[in-house]
Motif scaffolding. Structure first.
Motif, PDB file in Angstrom:
ATOM      1  N   GLU A   1       0.860  -1.225   0.160  1.00 42.85           N
ATOM      2  CA  GLU A   1      -0.020  -0.097   0.146  1.00 42.85           C
ATOM      3  C   GLU A   1       0.972   1.134   0.008  1.00 42.85           C
ATOM      4  O   GLU A   1       0.320   2.250  -0.109  1.00 42.85           O
ATOM      5  CB  GLU A   1      -1.059   0.112   1.268  1.00 42.85           C
ATOM      6  N   GLY A   2       2.085   1.236   0.270  1.00 44.40           N
ATOM      7  CA  GLY A   2       2.834   2.390   0.540  1.00 44.40           C
ATOM      8  C   GLY A   2       2.505   3.136   1.647  1.00 44.40           C
ATOM      9  O   GLY A   2       2.574   4.480   1.477  1.00 44.40           O
ATOM     10  N   LYS A   3       2.460   2.643   2.665  1.00 44.05           N
ATOM     11  CA  LYS A   3       1.935   3.468   3.923  1.00 44.05           C
ATOM     12  C   LYS A   3       2.530   3.041   5.217  1.00 44.05           C
ATOM     13  O   LYS A   3       3.275   1.980   5.380  1.00 44.05           O
ATOM     14  CB  LYS A   3       0.245   3.152   4.013  1.00 44.05           C
ATOM     15  N   GLY A   4       2.703   3.866   6.176  1.00 41.45           N
ATOM     16  CA  GLY A   4       3.254   3.507   7.435  1.00 41.45           C
ATOM     17  C   GLY A   4       4.605   3.623   7.221  1.00 41.45           C
ATOM     18  O   GLY A   4       5.407   3.670   6.082  1.00 41.45           O
ATOM     19  N   LEU A   5       5.309   3.972   8.490  1.00 41.44           N
ATOM     20  CA  LEU A   5       7.006   3.847   8.174  1.00 41.44           C
ATOM     21  C   LEU A   5       7.449   2.793   8.894  1.00 41.44           C
ATOM     22  O   LEU A   5       6.928   2.436  10.081  1.00 41.44           O
ATOM     23  CB  LEU A   5       7.358   5.229   8.868  1.00 41.44           C
ATOM     24  N   CYS A   6       8.619   2.215   8.381  1.00 43.25           N
ATOM     25  CA  CYS A   6       9.386   1.222   9.086  1.00 43.25           C
ATOM     26  C   CYS A   6      10.704   1.621   9.145  1.00 43.25           C
ATOM     27  O   CYS A   6      11.385   1.906   7.980  1.00 43.25           O
ATOM     28  CB  CYS A   6       9.189  -0.042   8.092  1.00 43.25           C
ATOM     29  N   VAL A   7      11.130   1.842  10.289  1.00 42.97           N
ATOM     30  CA  VAL A   7      12.360   2.205  10.483  1.00 42.97           C
ATOM     31  C   VAL A   7      13.501   1.181  11.278  1.00 42.97           C
ATOM     32  O   VAL A   7      13.025   0.454  12.295  1.00 42.97           O
ATOM     33  CB  VAL A   7      12.735   3.495  11.682  1.00 42.97           C
ATOM     34  N   CYS A   8      14.278   0.625  10.472  1.00 42.13           N
ATOM     35  CA  CYS A   8      15.295  -0.393  11.041  1.00 42.13           C
ATOM     36  C   CYS A   8      16.690   0.170  11.169  1.00 42.13           C
ATOM     37  O   CYS A   8      17.355   1.008  10.596  1.00 42.13           O
ATOM     38  CB  CYS A   8      15.578  -1.537  10.038  1.00 42.13           C
ATOM     39  N   VAL A   9      17.056  -0.464  12.638  1.00 41.03           N
ATOM     40  CA  VAL A   9      18.530   0.409  12.966  1.00 41.03           C
ATOM     41  C   VAL A   9      19.091  -1.136  13.131  1.00 41.03           C
ATOM     42  O   VAL A   9      18.754  -1.608  13.921  1.00 41.03           O
ATOM     43  CB  VAL A   9      18.306   1.099  14.235  1.00 41.03           C
ATOM     44  N   ILE A  10      20.148  -1.278  12.459  1.00 34.67           N
ATOM     45  CA  ILE A  10      21.105  -2.479  12.670  1.00 34.67           C
ATOM     46  C   ILE A  10      22.123  -2.276  13.492  1.00 34.67           C
ATOM     47  O   ILE A  10      23.151  -1.336  13.078  1.00 34.67           O
ATOM     48  CB  ILE A  10      21.412  -2.866  11.213  1.00 34.67           C
ATOM     49  N   PHE A  11      22.304  -2.602  14.663  1.00 35.27           N
ATOM     50  CA  PHE A  11      23.396  -2.462  15.510  1.00 35.27           C
ATOM     51  C   PHE A  11      24.416  -3.382  15.370  1.00 35.27           C
ATOM     52  O   PHE A  11      24.040  -4.670  15.232  1.00 35.27           O
ATOM     53  CB  PHE A  11      23.009  -2.237  16.821  1.00 35.27           C
ATOM     54  N   PRO A  12      25.686  -3.192  15.288  1.00 32.83           N
ATOM     55  CA  PRO A  12      26.743  -4.172  15.343  1.00 32.83           C
ATOM     56  C   PRO A  12      26.573  -4.927  16.677  1.00 32.83           C
ATOM     57  O   PRO A  12      26.224  -4.353  17.957  1.00 32.83           O
ATOM     58  CB  PRO A  12      27.968  -3.663  15.372  1.00 32.83           C
ATOM     59  N   ILE A  13      26.610  -6.369  17.027  1.00 36.18           N
ATOM     60  CA  ILE A  13      26.534  -7.027  17.965  1.00 36.18           C
ATOM     61  C   ILE A  13      27.691  -6.566  18.996  1.00 36.18           C
ATOM     62  O   ILE A  13      28.982  -6.834  18.542  1.00 36.18           O
ATOM     63  CB  ILE A  13      26.262  -8.566  17.677  1.00 36.18           C
ATOM     64  N   ALA A  14      27.675  -6.629  20.175  1.00 39.73           N
ATOM     65  CA  ALA A  14      28.625  -6.469  21.121  1.00 39.73           C
ATOM     66  C   ALA A  14      29.296  -7.885  21.288  1.00 39.73           C
ATOM     67  O   ALA A  14      28.600  -8.842  21.338  1.00 39.73           O
ATOM     68  CB  ALA A  14      28.224  -5.961  22.578  1.00 39.73           C
ATOM     69  N   LYS A  15      30.704  -7.564  21.490  1.00 37.66           N
ATOM     70  CA  LYS A  15      31.451  -8.990  21.618  1.00 37.66           C
ATOM     71  C   LYS A  15      31.472  -9.530  23.107  1.00 37.66           C
ATOM     72  O   LYS A  15      31.064  -8.561  24.123  1.00 37.66           O
ATOM     73  CB  LYS A  15      32.978  -8.534  21.463  1.00 37.66           C
ATOM     74  N   THR A  16      31.305 -10.496  23.444  1.00 37.18           N
ATOM     75  CA  THR A  16      31.414 -11.145  24.665  1.00 37.18           C
ATOM     76  C   THR A  16      32.406 -10.549  25.419  1.00 37.18           C
ATOM     77  O   THR A  16      33.430 -10.289  24.971  1.00 37.18           O
ATOM     78  CB  THR A  16      31.064 -12.567  24.773  1.00 37.18           C
ATOM     79  N   GLN A  17      32.276 -10.613  27.010  1.00 36.01           N
ATOM     80  CA  GLN A  17      33.409 -10.041  27.688  1.00 36.01           C
ATOM     81  C   GLN A  17      34.599 -10.772  27.532  1.00 36.01           C
ATOM     82  O   GLN A  17      35.640 -10.498  27.935  1.00 36.01           O
ATOM     83  CB  GLN A  17      32.901  -9.979  29.456  1.00 36.01           C
ATOM     84  N   GLU A  18      34.350 -12.201  27.215  1.00 42.96           N
ATOM     85  CA  GLU A  18      35.459 -13.249  27.245  1.00 42.96           C
ATOM     86  C   GLU A  18      36.261 -13.058  25.839  1.00 42.96           C
ATOM     87  O   GLU A  18      37.461 -13.371  25.760  1.00 42.96           O
ATOM     88  CB  GLU A  18      34.863 -14.706  27.105  1.00 42.96           C
ATOM     89  N   SER A  19      35.805 -12.296  24.906  1.00 35.30           N
ATOM     90  CA  SER A  19      36.190 -12.053  23.808  1.00 35.30           C
ATOM     91  C   SER A  19      37.346 -10.937  23.776  1.00 35.30           C
ATOM     92  O   SER A  19      37.248 -10.113  24.244  1.00 35.30           O
ATOM     93  CB  SER A  19      35.324 -11.695  22.608  1.00 35.30           C
TER      94      SER A  19
END
Length: 179
Positions: free
Chosen positions: A161-179
């Motif tokens: 329909e070409g309606k509504g807004l979809c915003v995607c924010v792609i965050f890099p995943i944080a490394k685990t504390q062990e890495s």
């Protein structure tokens, strides 16, 4: 006026050369859950359904809590303000290979394809809307995203329909504390 002053302060803090705290591990699901509670009264006042869908597992990202919160507030506030009464705003957080996705979808008018780059310019506002604003919210979102290595993508919530807004924010995943 207060919102405009706060946005101008946020934008000035983000200018190149200003000192920043080092990134910290942040749990995005918890932040979005808190944000949904914070924004619920605004959505209720507009008789909107504000929903959150998230994995039970934590979604770790790296950033400065103050700035990530500002990004979340700007996106959710915009979704609520531009969605008509009785509409819907959906927040979701989920992992994707190599990252964490924040998706905010609404049942508002959306942003025309030819304006999607311009809406990130400071003080730019789309024509034909009656919402009060300064045109700084998405500029702040873009700068914060760039600072923390995230990407912002705009689309329609309903592509057919070409309606509504979809915003995607792609965050890099944080490394685990062990890495």
């Amino acid at each position: 006026t207060i919102r405009l002053a706060n946005q101008l302060l946020s934008l000035s803090r983000l200018e190149p050369g200003n000192s920043h705290l080092p990134g910290e591990r942040l749990e995005l699901v918890a932040m979005v859950r808190e944000l949904a509670l914070e924004m619920a009264p605004l959505a209720r006042a507009r008789q909107q359904d504000l929903a959150l869908e998230a994995e039970a597992a934590p979604a770790w990202i790296v950033g400065q809590a103050l700035y990530v919160h500002e990004l979340l507030v700007n996106l959710t506030d915009n979704a609520i303000r531009y969605t008509p009464e009785g509409g819907r705003v959906d927040l979701s957080v989920y992992p994707e290979e190599g990252g964490v996705i924040l998706k905010i979808q609404d049942t508002g008018p959306g942003i025309k394809i030819n304006e999607r780059e311009r809406v990130f310019d400071p003080f730019y506002r789309t024509l034909g809307n009656d919402q009060v604003g300064s045109g700084l919210g998405l500029s702040i979102v873009r700068v914060i995203s760039e600072r923390i290595g995230a990407q912002v993508r705009l689309g329609f919530s309903d592509e057919v329909e070409g309606k509504g807004l979809c915003v995607c924010v792609i965050f890099p995943i944080a490394k685990t504390q062990e890495s």
